[in-house]
Scaffold this motif. Sequence first.
Motif, PDB file in Angstrom:
ATOM      1  N   THR A 558       0.856  -1.184   0.000  1.00 28.75           N
ATOM      2  CA  THR A 558       0.000   0.000   0.000  1.00 28.75           C
ATOM      3  C   THR A 558       0.892   1.233   0.000  1.00 28.75           C
ATOM      4  OG1 THR A 558      -1.560  -1.223   1.370  1.00 28.75           O
ATOM      5  CG2 THR A 558      -1.981   1.112   1.093  1.00 28.75           C
ATOM      6  N   VAL A 559       1.038   1.839  -1.148  1.00 30.64           N
ATOM      7  CA  VAL A 559       2.031   2.898  -1.329  1.00 30.64           C
ATOM      8  C   VAL A 559       1.454   4.242  -0.900  1.00 30.64           C
ATOM      9  CG1 VAL A 559       3.537   4.032  -3.007  1.00 30.64           C
ATOM     10  CG2 VAL A 559       3.015   1.594  -3.241  1.00 30.64           C
ATOM     11  N   ASP A 560       2.322   5.081  -0.318  1.00 30.60           N
ATOM     12  CA  ASP A 560       1.903   6.433   0.055  1.00 30.60           C
ATOM     13  C   ASP A 560       1.686   7.286  -1.192  1.00 30.60           C
ATOM     14  OD1 ASP A 560       2.119   6.677   3.122  1.00 30.60           O
ATOM     15  OD2 ASP A 560       3.938   5.599   2.563  1.00 30.60           O
ATOM     16  N   ARG A 561       0.997   8.430  -0.993  1.00 30.91           N
ATOM     17  CA  ARG A 561       0.648   9.315  -2.105  1.00 30.91           C
ATOM     18  C   ARG A 561       1.414  10.626  -1.962  1.00 30.91           C
ATOM     19  NH1 ARG A 561      -5.459  10.146  -2.159  1.00 30.91           N
ATOM     20  NH2 ARG A 561      -5.279  10.339  -4.423  1.00 30.91           N
ATOM     21  N   CYS A 562       2.034  11.049  -3.031  1.00 32.58           N
ATOM     22  CA  CYS A 562       2.931  12.203  -3.017  1.00 32.58           C
ATOM     23  C   CYS A 562       2.307  13.422  -3.703  1.00 32.58           C
ATOM     24  CB  CYS A 562       4.247  11.862  -3.723  1.00 32.58           C
ATOM     25  SG  CYS A 562       5.357  10.829  -2.747  1.00 32.58           S
ATOM     26  N   LEU A 563       2.619  14.597  -3.160  1.00 34.84           N
ATOM     27  CA  LEU A 563       2.199  15.860  -3.767  1.00 34.84           C
ATOM     28  C   LEU A 563       3.115  16.164  -4.957  1.00 34.84           C
ATOM     29  CD1 LEU A 563       0.340  18.403  -3.443  1.00 34.84           C
ATOM     30  CD2 LEU A 563       2.228  19.416  -2.137  1.00 34.84           C
ATOM     31  N   THR A 564       2.527  16.545  -6.085  1.00 36.71           N
ATOM     32  CA  THR A 564       3.309  16.838  -7.300  1.00 36.71           C
ATOM     33  C   THR A 564       2.839  18.139  -7.952  1.00 36.71           C
ATOM     34  OG1 THR A 564       1.844  15.643  -8.827  1.00 36.71           O
ATOM     35  CG2 THR A 564       3.568  14.358  -7.739  1.00 36.71           C
ATOM     36  N   ASP A 565       3.734  18.724  -8.742  1.00 39.06           N
ATOM     37  CA  ASP A 565       3.400  19.900  -9.557  1.00 39.06           C
ATOM     38  C   ASP A 565       3.664  19.545 -11.014  1.00 39.06           C
ATOM     39  OD1 ASP A 565       2.980  22.362 -10.713  1.00 39.06           O
ATOM     40  OD2 ASP A 565       4.850  23.249  -9.952  1.00 39.06           O
ATOM     41  N   SER A 566       2.636  19.570 -11.823  1.00 34.70           N
ATOM     42  CA  SER A 566       2.791  19.199 -13.235  1.00 34.70           C
ATOM     43  C   SER A 566       3.547  20.266 -14.015  1.00 34.70           C
ATOM     44  CB  SER A 566       1.421  18.969 -13.878  1.00 34.70           C
ATOM     45  OG  SER A 566       0.708  20.197 -13.951  1.00 34.70           O
ATOM     46  N   GLY A 584       8.550  10.366 -13.603  1.00 38.41           N
ATOM     47  CA  GLY A 584       9.439  11.518 -13.528  1.00 38.41           C
ATOM     48  C   GLY A 584       8.719  12.796 -13.147  1.00 38.41           C
ATOM     49  N   LEU A 585       7.695  12.695 -12.309  1.00 42.43           N
ATOM     50  CA  LEU A 585       6.911  13.868 -11.921  1.00 42.43           C
ATOM     51  C   LEU A 585       7.692  14.742 -10.945  1.00 42.43           C
ATOM     52  CD1 LEU A 585       3.393  12.212 -11.429  1.00 42.43           C
ATOM     53  CD2 LEU A 585       4.350  13.296 -13.473  1.00 42.43           C
ATOM     54  N   ASN A 586       7.265  15.975 -10.879  1.00 37.38           N
ATOM     55  CA  ASN A 586       7.924  16.954 -10.003  1.00 37.38           C
ATOM     56  C   ASN A 586       7.387  16.781  -8.581  1.00 37.38           C
ATOM     57  OD1 ASN A 586       9.114  18.033 -12.408  1.00 37.38           O
ATOM     58  ND2 ASN A 586       7.201  19.173 -12.767  1.00 37.38           N
ATOM     59  N   MET A 587       8.065  15.974  -7.760  1.00 44.17           N
ATOM     60  CA  MET A 587       7.534  15.551  -6.467  1.00 44.17           C
ATOM     61  C   MET A 587       8.422  15.939  -5.281  1.00 44.17           C
ATOM     62  SD  MET A 587       8.372  11.460  -6.899  1.00 44.17           S
ATOM     63  CE  MET A 587       8.236  11.047  -5.171  1.00 44.17           C
ATOM     64  N   HIS A 588       9.414  16.819  -5.494  1.00 43.57           N
ATOM     65  CA  HIS A 588      10.308  17.218  -4.408  1.00 43.57           C
ATOM     66  C   HIS A 588      10.143  18.705  -4.122  1.00 43.57           C
ATOM     67  CE1 HIS A 588      12.211  13.451  -5.905  1.00 43.57           C
ATOM     68  NE2 HIS A 588      12.341  13.240  -4.606  1.00 43.57           N
ATOM     69  N   TRP A 589      10.142  19.030  -2.812  1.00 45.03           N
ATOM     70  CA  TRP A 589       9.780  20.368  -2.375  1.00 45.03           C
ATOM     71  C   TRP A 589      10.788  20.914  -1.373  1.00 45.03           C
ATOM     72  CZ3 TRP A 589       5.158  22.163  -4.543  1.00 45.03           C
ATOM     73  CH2 TRP A 589       4.387  21.181  -5.181  1.00 45.03           C
ATOM     74  N   ASP A 590      10.989  22.219  -1.442  1.00 44.17           N
ATOM     75  CA  ASP A 590      11.754  22.924  -0.417  1.00 44.17           C
ATOM     76  C   ASP A 590      10.772  23.507   0.596  1.00 44.17           C
ATOM     77  OD1 ASP A 590      14.443  22.605  -1.068  1.00 44.17           O
ATOM     78  OD2 ASP A 590      14.346  24.161  -2.624  1.00 44.17           O
ATOM     79  N   PHE A 591      11.023  23.195   1.868  1.00 45.50           N
ATOM     80  CA  PHE A 591      10.124  23.722   2.903  1.00 45.50           C
ATOM     81  C   PHE A 591      10.868  23.790   4.227  1.00 45.50           C
ATOM     82  CE2 PHE A 591       7.233  22.499   6.463  1.00 45.50           C
ATOM     83  CZ  PHE A 591       6.571  23.710   6.576  1.00 45.50           C
ATOM     84  N   LYS A 592      10.685  24.886   4.904  1.00 48.33           N
ATOM     85  CA  LYS A 592      11.110  25.034   6.292  1.00 48.33           C
ATOM     86  C   LYS A 592       9.932  25.590   7.077  1.00 48.33           C
ATOM     87  CE  LYS A 592      16.035  25.747   5.413  1.00 48.33           C
ATOM     88  NZ  LYS A 592      17.197  26.680   5.539  1.00 48.33           N
ATOM     89  N   GLN A 593       9.902  25.203   8.334  1.00 46.00           N
ATOM     90  CA  GLN A 593       8.777  25.637   9.179  1.00 46.00           C
ATOM     91  C   GLN A 593       8.651  27.162   9.133  1.00 46.00           C
ATOM     92  OE1 GLN A 593       6.274  24.168  10.269  1.00 46.00           O
ATOM     93  NE2 GLN A 593       6.183  23.946  12.503  1.00 46.00           N
ATOM     94  N   GLY A 594       7.411  27.606   8.835  1.00 46.72           N
ATOM     95  CA  GLY A 594       7.142  29.045   8.786  1.00 46.72           C
ATOM     96  C   GLY A 594       7.605  29.724   7.523  1.00 46.72           C
ATOM     97  N   SER A 595       7.781  28.938   6.457  1.00 43.08           N
ATOM     98  CA  SER A 595       8.228  29.535   5.189  1.00 43.08           C
ATOM     99  C   SER A 595       7.376  29.008   4.039  1.00 43.08           C
ATOM    100  CB  SER A 595       9.710  29.227   4.946  1.00 43.08           C
ATOM    101  OG  SER A 595       9.893  27.839   4.715  1.00 43.08           O
ATOM    102  N   SER A 596       7.766  29.320   2.829  1.00 37.98           N
ATOM    103  CA  SER A 596       7.008  28.898   1.653  1.00 37.98           C
ATOM    104  C   SER A 596       7.251  27.425   1.351  1.00 37.98           C
ATOM    105  CB  SER A 596       7.419  29.745   0.441  1.00 37.98           C
ATOM    106  OG  SER A 596       8.799  29.548   0.171  1.00 37.98           O
ATOM    107  N   VAL A 597       6.346  26.863   0.528  1.00 37.58           N
ATOM    108  CA  VAL A 597       6.493  25.490   0.026  1.00 37.58           C
ATOM    109  C   VAL A 597       6.710  25.610  -1.480  1.00 37.58           C
ATOM    110  CG1 VAL A 597       5.416  23.236  -0.242  1.00 37.58           C
ATOM    111  CG2 VAL A 597       5.006  24.566   1.836  1.00 37.58           C
TER     112      VAL A 597
END
Length: 645
Positions: A558-566, A584-597
Amino acid sequence: MVSWRRLPGLFPTMLFFVSSANIFLVFYVRNVMHQLKKGSSGYLEVQPRFVSQENAVIERLDHLEMYIHNFSNSMKKPFHNERMKQKEDEIKLPEESKDKGRQAEKAKEDDKMEMEKKAVHRKLFPDSSLFKRWGADLTEEQQTTAQDLFIKYGYNVYLSDGLPLDRPIPDTRYPSCKVKKYPQDLPTLSVVLIFMNEAISIILRAITSIINRTPPRLLKEIVLVDDYSSNEDLKGHLDEQIKNFNAKHPGLLKIVRHKKREGLTQARISGWEASTADVVAILDAHIEVNIGWAEPILSRIKEDRTVIISPVFDNIRFDDFKLLEYSVAADGFDWALWCLYEPLPKEWYELKDETAPVRSPSIMGILAAHREFLGEIGVLDGGMHIYGGENVELGLRAWQCGGQIEVLPCSRIAHLERAHKPYMLDLSIAMRRNALRVAEVWMDDYKYMVYFAWNLPIENHGIDYGDVSSRKELRKKLNCKSFDWYIKNIYPNLIPLTTVVGYGTMKNTLNENICIDQGPVPGNTPIMYGCHAYSPQHLFYLSTGEIYIGGLRSRKSTVDRCLTDSGMGDLPFIEQCNEAVKKGLNMHWDFKQGSSVMNKKTKRCLEIVKDNPSSAYRLVMQNCTGQKWNIQYTVKDWGKTGTLR
């Protein structure tokens, strides 16, 4: 032709008038003839010929009078005799007549019931799950009774009370199981039945199935454990039923009654303590054992006393009590420690023997074990509350401390499902507490996965899971293996996440009353929705950049579901993580607490917008405007210190 029996009052009345008229006619004619004979003032001289005729007429009238009198009496007698016979029949009927009468009455009742069945009754509870497949022929009064019992028990007691205690159920074993032979010198068996405010017909049917489908030479005793039931019929009436069983099977049944509510786990421990046979089977009271259920269990435990057995469950539907055959499967659990079924391992298929035991990572709750061995490894954890987790705890302890768990395809037990648990509508409260207790004793550094799954902070979570010092001491005494060994050797389907740095709900500082949500399912478009903190709003941010949305799965199957940007349009999407990698979807994000995603590849940001001042916020991908996000919990040094920030 109209039968006089149908007009009992009219016939005597008519008979009276006819008789009176005829008698009056006779007397009238006789009087006239008498006057003629005397003459009137000497004017009439009667001739001898007329005298003889007169006498003949009078004689005939006398006969007519007697005839009418006799006829009247003869007509009265049949009517009187019939009424007298009816009266006598009412006073005393011969046995044959009584039987016929009873049969006639029964036939009338049957006809009445059949007419009631055919009658169309108004459905009083159209939304009740009890009446979706059952009960179309019930009267309104019967519907009300059935619904009240259903709410009280969670299954169809109205139907159960009308079913035979020894009702047959389909034999769901594999064909090869039906011809498999077992040794004669098998161990003896104690069966423990646990109940609390169970319907008495359910308990009696469970007992009856065990007696009827277990060889007497193997069945030593049935131990009933009452966890402080409040239902009156489970007191004196149940005691009487136990006496009735014991009259036929001396000493077979005994009952243990708790003096306060102690919960499911402690009730099972009480049953184990009261049992005396070589092997103990600890069952729910809402079951019916199937043909040949005991022999496979006893034979396998005779071969290896360290094996703890789970039978194969079939399902008794809560509404119509029909039995649904379930496939043979292994027993497992997710990271929240909820039970689930696992596919049969390929090693089992390679044996090409459908009667062979199935190695299982865990157990469902109904179990059989060598009584002494179960005691040696600590029986069950008495610190568990009410419901849930105790079976996973036993499975981990068995595997880590020198035992093993197996499912036996040839042993089948039908288990009655409940539409709801009347004793606790929200099982998650007790389950969460018990899961933390299991995690703290048996799961080592992997315990954090349980906290993630329940969306709890690793420290200062405020949940009292009780004193676990005695269970930790037991683990040390038994020289048990690590959870890491268990994951790698017994349950590799579980995938621990070692790179989680943030988890929980995620809010934008523009409006902290709404959270990122996985959105409608089926579907793959995340949305902003009012915060409720259930699993559709659970996110996990990994140090490698992935964001999982919609609860923690972390299993090979049962695989987890990832957030992506097309990179196109203004909507983010959710994709299964393994598929996102393949595509090859865009599924990696930069995030720090209290900042942008921000997506690492597209450089677009996850933000919220309103289409107009009165509309709700939408979740979109757009050029970054500096919006800030916060995730509920953050973690450093996974698996080591578990420090919260």
